[in-house]
Scaffold this motif. Structure first.
Motif, mmCIF file in Angstrom:
data_model
loop_
_atom_site.group_PDB
_atom_site.id
_atom_site.type_symbol
_atom_site.label_atom_id
_atom_site.label_comp_id
_atom_site.label_asym_id
_atom_site.label_seq_id
_atom_site.Cartn_x
_atom_site.Cartn_y
_atom_site.Cartn_z
ATOM 1 N N TRP A 131 0.836 -1.197 0.000
ATOM 2 C CA TRP A 131 0.000 0.000 0.000
ATOM 3 C C TRP A 131 0.874 1.252 0.000
ATOM 4 O O TRP A 131 0.629 2.184 -0.769
ATOM 5 C CB TRP A 131 -0.939 -0.011 1.199
ATOM 6 C CG TRP A 131 -1.751 1.236 1.305
ATOM 7 C CD1 TRP A 131 -2.696 1.686 0.417
ATOM 8 C CD2 TRP A 131 -1.663 2.224 2.324
ATOM 9 N NE1 TRP A 131 -3.209 2.891 0.848
ATOM 10 C CE2 TRP A 131 -2.592 3.234 2.014
ATOM 11 C CE3 TRP A 131 -0.904 2.335 3.483
ATOM 12 C CZ2 TRP A 131 -2.788 4.356 2.817
ATOM 13 C CZ3 TRP A 131 -1.094 3.443 4.285
ATOM 14 C CH2 TRP A 131 -2.026 4.441 3.949
ATOM 15 N N LEU A 132 1.900 1.283 0.836
ATOM 16 C CA LEU A 132 2.797 2.435 0.878
ATOM 17 C C LEU A 132 3.498 2.629 -0.461
ATOM 18 O O LEU A 132 3.714 3.762 -0.897
ATOM 19 C CB LEU A 132 3.813 2.276 2.003
ATOM 20 C CG LEU A 132 3.246 2.314 3.422
ATOM 21 C CD1 LEU A 132 4.337 2.004 4.435
ATOM 22 C CD2 LEU A 132 2.576 3.645 3.722
ATOM 23 N N LEU A 133 3.837 1.541 -1.123
ATOM 24 C CA LEU A 133 4.468 1.622 -2.443
ATOM 25 C C LEU A 133 3.559 2.357 -3.427
ATOM 26 O O LEU A 133 4.023 3.149 -4.240
ATOM 27 C CB LEU A 133 4.788 0.215 -2.953
ATOM 28 C CG LEU A 133 5.460 0.122 -4.314
ATOM 29 C CD1 LEU A 133 6.892 0.656 -4.238
ATOM 30 C CD2 LEU A 133 5.467 -1.322 -4.785
ATOM 31 N N SER A 134 2.255 2.141 -3.323
ATOM 32 C CA SER A 134 1.313 2.792 -4.246
ATOM 33 C C SER A 134 1.273 4.307 -4.050
ATOM 34 O O SER A 134 0.833 5.036 -4.938
ATOM 35 C CB SER A 134 -0.095 2.206 -4.069
ATOM 36 O OG SER A 134 -0.693 2.661 -2.867
ATOM 37 N N LEU A 135 1.754 4.787 -2.905
ATOM 38 C CA LEU A 135 1.767 6.227 -2.638
ATOM 39 C C LEU A 135 3.065 6.903 -3.072
ATOM 40 O O LEU A 135 3.295 8.068 -2.752
ATOM 41 C CB LEU A 135 1.528 6.470 -1.138
ATOM 42 C CG LEU A 135 0.161 6.001 -0.634
ATOM 43 C CD1 LEU A 135 0.095 6.106 0.872
ATOM 44 C CD2 LEU A 135 -0.960 6.779 -1.289
ATOM 45 N N LEU A 165 11.796 -2.861 -1.691
ATOM 46 C CA LEU A 165 10.652 -3.100 -2.572
ATOM 47 C C LEU A 165 10.613 -2.069 -3.688
ATOM 48 O O LEU A 165 10.388 -2.413 -4.859
ATOM 49 C CB LEU A 165 9.360 -3.070 -1.756
ATOM 50 C CG LEU A 165 8.057 -3.337 -2.510
ATOM 51 C CD1 LEU A 165 8.077 -4.696 -3.199
ATOM 52 C CD2 LEU A 165 6.870 -3.211 -1.557
ATOM 53 N N ARG A 166 10.858 -0.811 -3.365
ATOM 54 C CA ARG A 166 10.889 0.237 -4.394
ATOM 55 C C ARG A 166 11.970 -0.037 -5.435
ATOM 56 O O ARG A 166 11.747 0.122 -6.628
ATOM 57 C CB ARG A 166 11.126 1.600 -3.748
ATOM 58 C CG ARG A 166 9.924 2.153 -3.041
ATOM 59 C CD ARG A 166 10.218 3.468 -2.356
ATOM 60 N NE ARG A 166 9.003 4.069 -1.848
ATOM 61 C CZ ARG A 166 8.936 4.807 -0.775
ATOM 62 N NH1 ARG A 166 10.026 5.071 -0.077
ATOM 63 N NH2 ARG A 166 7.790 5.320 -0.372
ATOM 64 N N ARG A 167 13.154 -0.470 -4.975
ATOM 65 C CA ARG A 167 14.243 -0.786 -5.908
ATOM 66 C C ARG A 167 13.876 -1.954 -6.817
ATOM 67 O O ARG A 167 14.130 -1.921 -8.023
ATOM 68 C CB ARG A 167 15.533 -1.107 -5.144
ATOM 69 C CG ARG A 167 16.315 0.099 -4.701
ATOM 70 C CD ARG A 167 17.708 -0.283 -4.192
ATOM 71 N NE ARG A 167 17.654 -1.091 -2.984
ATOM 72 C CZ ARG A 167 17.501 -0.605 -1.756
ATOM 73 N NH1 ARG A 167 17.401 0.699 -1.576
ATOM 74 N NH2 ARG A 167 17.463 -1.399 -0.704
ATOM 75 N N ARG A 168 13.267 -2.991 -6.230
ATOM 76 C CA ARG A 168 12.910 -4.168 -7.030
ATOM 77 C C ARG A 168 11.852 -3.831 -8.072
ATOM 78 O O ARG A 168 11.936 -4.278 -9.212
ATOM 79 C CB ARG A 168 12.438 -5.304 -6.133
ATOM 80 C CG ARG A 168 13.595 -5.947 -5.373
ATOM 81 C CD ARG A 168 13.184 -7.170 -4.596
ATOM 82 N NE ARG A 168 12.377 -6.771 -3.449
ATOM 83 C CZ ARG A 168 11.244 -7.355 -3.066
ATOM 84 N NH1 ARG A 168 10.767 -8.369 -3.741
ATOM 85 N NH2 ARG A 168 10.588 -6.931 -2.006
ATOM 86 N N VAL A 169 10.875 -3.032 -7.713
ATOM 87 C CA VAL A 169 9.835 -2.644 -8.673
ATOM 88 C C VAL A 169 10.432 -1.758 -9.757
ATOM 89 O O VAL A 169 10.159 -1.942 -10.947
ATOM 90 C CB VAL A 169 8.656 -1.951 -7.961
ATOM 91 C CG1 VAL A 169 7.712 -1.306 -8.954
ATOM 92 C CG2 VAL A 169 7.916 -2.949 -7.082
#
Length: 123
Positions: free
Chosen positions: A87-91, A110-114
């Protein structure tokens, strides 16, 4: 519809519902609040204008609801860390985990992997 022609009944149900189960106890809970694991309190800073959206939705527990720049700091009692991180990633970068540090590191990872998924497909 052709697949339903071959449907049948099960001899045994795929799972048993506990007699004490009450679906109402799950109403109004966020995905990260569900589960049976230990609770981790995660403190997050939201930048303006997402801070207003999160507060208006009554998500989390406000710690500092109005910062000088319009942001806010909230706490989330989390049982499913992965659900909160998605959810935080979506923000985007509007949400920053302040505590605990291992959760902040997981969000950064997670941000780096995406981002690497998108970089690999754009090359």
């Amino acid at each position: 519809m052709d697949r339903t022609r071959e449907a049948g009944t099960l001899d045994e149900p795929p799972f048993q519902v506990r007699a004490a189960f009450d679906v109402r106890s799950y109403l109004g809970k966020a995905p990260w609040e569900l589960g049976s694991g230990p609770v981790t309190t995660v403190r997050v800073r939201f930048a303006f204008p997402e801070s207003r959206w999160v507060l208006n939705r009554r998500m989390g527990r406000p710690v500092e609801p109005v910062l000088d720049d319009g942001g806010a700091i909230l706490e989330f009692d989390t049982r499913d860390r992965a659900a909160l991180l998605r959810w935080l990633l979506s923000l985007r970068r509007q949400a920053t985990v302040l505590e605990p540090q291992d959760v902040a590191a997981e969000l950064d990872d997670l941000r780096r992997r995406v981002a690497s998924l998108y970089e690999a497909h754009s090359a």
